[in-house]
Design an enzyme around this catalytic site. Sequence first.
Site, PDB file in Angstrom:
ATOM      1  N   TYR A  70      -6.618 -23.187  -4.892  1.00 18.70           N
ATOM      2  CA  TYR A  70      -7.668 -22.951  -3.536  1.00 18.70           C
ATOM      3  C   TYR A  70      -9.074 -22.433  -4.340  1.00 18.70           C
ATOM      4  O   TYR A  70      -9.765 -23.002  -3.338  1.00 18.70           O
ATOM      5  CB  TYR A  70      -7.000 -22.501  -2.676  1.00 18.70           C
ATOM      6  CG  TYR A  70      -4.833 -22.747  -2.441  1.00 18.70           C
ATOM      7  CD1 TYR A  70      -5.041 -23.822  -1.602  1.00 18.70           C
ATOM      8  CD2 TYR A  70      -3.918 -22.014  -2.915  1.00 18.70           C
ATOM      9  CE1 TYR A  70      -3.610 -23.624  -1.588  1.00 18.70           C
ATOM     10  CE2 TYR A  70      -3.263 -21.764  -2.497  1.00 18.70           C
ATOM     11  CZ  TYR A  70      -3.042 -22.924  -1.961  1.00 18.70           C
ATOM     12  OH  TYR A  70      -1.503 -23.426  -1.268  1.00 18.70           O
TER      13      TYR A  70
ATOM     14  N   ASN B  49      -1.834 -31.545   5.615  1.00 18.12           N
ATOM     15  CA  ASN B  49      -1.868 -32.829   4.741  1.00 18.12           C
ATOM     16  C   ASN B  49      -0.844 -33.468   5.563  1.00 18.12           C
ATOM     17  O   ASN B  49       0.347 -33.196   5.045  1.00 18.12           O
ATOM     18  CB  ASN B  49      -2.125 -32.516   3.581  1.00 18.12           C
ATOM     19  CG  ASN B  49      -1.454 -33.534   2.579  1.00 18.12           C
ATOM     20  OD1 ASN B  49      -2.065 -35.028   3.452  1.00 18.12           O
ATOM     21  ND2 ASN B  49      -1.721 -33.596   1.862  1.00 18.12           N
TER      22      ASN B  49
ATOM     23  N   CYS C  49      -0.745 -32.581  -2.485  1.00 21.07           N
ATOM     24  CA  CYS C  49      -1.106 -31.051  -2.210  1.00 21.07           C
ATOM     25  C   CYS C  49       0.053 -30.116  -2.679  1.00 21.07           C
ATOM     26  O   CYS C  49      -1.368 -29.326  -3.238  1.00 21.07           O
ATOM     27  CB  CYS C  49      -1.453 -30.837  -0.168  1.00 21.07           C
ATOM     28  SG  CYS C  49       0.688 -31.036   0.229  1.00 21.07           S
ATOM     29  N   HIS C  50       1.196 -30.662  -3.380  1.00 22.11           N
ATOM     30  CA  HIS C  50       1.476 -29.522  -4.588  1.00 22.11           C
ATOM     31  C   HIS C  50       1.391 -28.900  -5.078  1.00 22.11           C
ATOM     32  O   HIS C  50       1.141 -27.712  -6.116  1.00 22.11           O
ATOM     33  CB  HIS C  50       2.739 -30.266  -4.423  1.00 22.11           C
ATOM     34  CG  HIS C  50       3.055 -31.138  -5.258  1.00 22.11           C
ATOM     35  ND1 HIS C  50       2.702 -32.749  -5.110  1.00 22.11           N
ATOM     36  CD2 HIS C  50       2.810 -31.764  -6.315  1.00 22.11           C
ATOM     37  CE1 HIS C  50       2.317 -33.745  -5.703  1.00 22.11           C
ATOM     38  NE2 HIS C  50       3.118 -33.218  -6.962  1.00 22.11           N
TER      39      HIS C  50
ATOM     40  N   GLU D 187       6.378 -33.361 -12.809  1.00 28.36           N
ATOM     41  CA  GLU D 187       5.276 -33.545 -13.045  1.00 28.36           C
ATOM     42  C   GLU D 187       4.828 -33.694 -14.276  1.00 28.36           C
ATOM     43  O   GLU D 187       4.004 -33.444 -14.731  1.00 28.36           O
ATOM     44  CB  GLU D 187       4.066 -33.669 -11.688  1.00 28.36           C
ATOM     45  CG  GLU D 187       4.111 -34.751 -10.322  1.00 28.36           C
ATOM     46  CD  GLU D 187       3.281 -34.183  -9.873  1.00 28.36           C
ATOM     47  OE1 GLU D 187       2.470 -33.598  -9.741  1.00 28.36           O
ATOM     48  OE2 GLU D 187       3.618 -35.664  -8.753  1.00 28.36           O
TER      49      GLU D 187
END
Length: 178
Positions: free
Chosen positions: A107, A128, A136-137, A167
């Site tokens: 952040y 979001n 946003c993850h 991912e």
Amino acid sequence: MPKTRASDPSRSPPDAAAQFDAIVQLPFGFVGIRTAGDLIQEILFLSDSVQCKAASTASAQRAVDQLIAYCASGAAIDMPLAISGTEFQQRVWREIRRIPRGETRSYGAIARQLDSAARAVGQACGDNRLPLAIPCHRVVSASGIGGFAHHRGGSYERVKRWLLLHEACDGFSLSEPA
């Protein structure tokens, strides 16, 4: 007290099926999809008490197909989005979309790029309405996983951990925090 919204997996809307153009079950839970014409308007995490709903629009079906492909093989999510938010939120969301798969940003790092504050970036992430499409993850705290969709811990953290592991983001696992 945490914010409670329709996207809170512990509290799906009473008639969730009527509110979405599709509901699909993914490996981490149910997701509702709302469309506006050819655009995806919302992707919301739902509770396990809902049932799948076949896509009622072509754009919802394309979104379902892309989300299933993303979960199965890691295919990119590239769908037309109805992005609605403040100018600041949209700046944050553009930065988030630039984070490559397999990487994270804090952040604070995004806040420095935007000459803002980490807390403001976290608020924009939580607001979001197109998670997965605006990933946003991939935004984490400087000291750990951080929150997800205005929540900390619980089912939201499990979803975020699943997505980061899927991912292949370094430093995250499916195990629960100590």
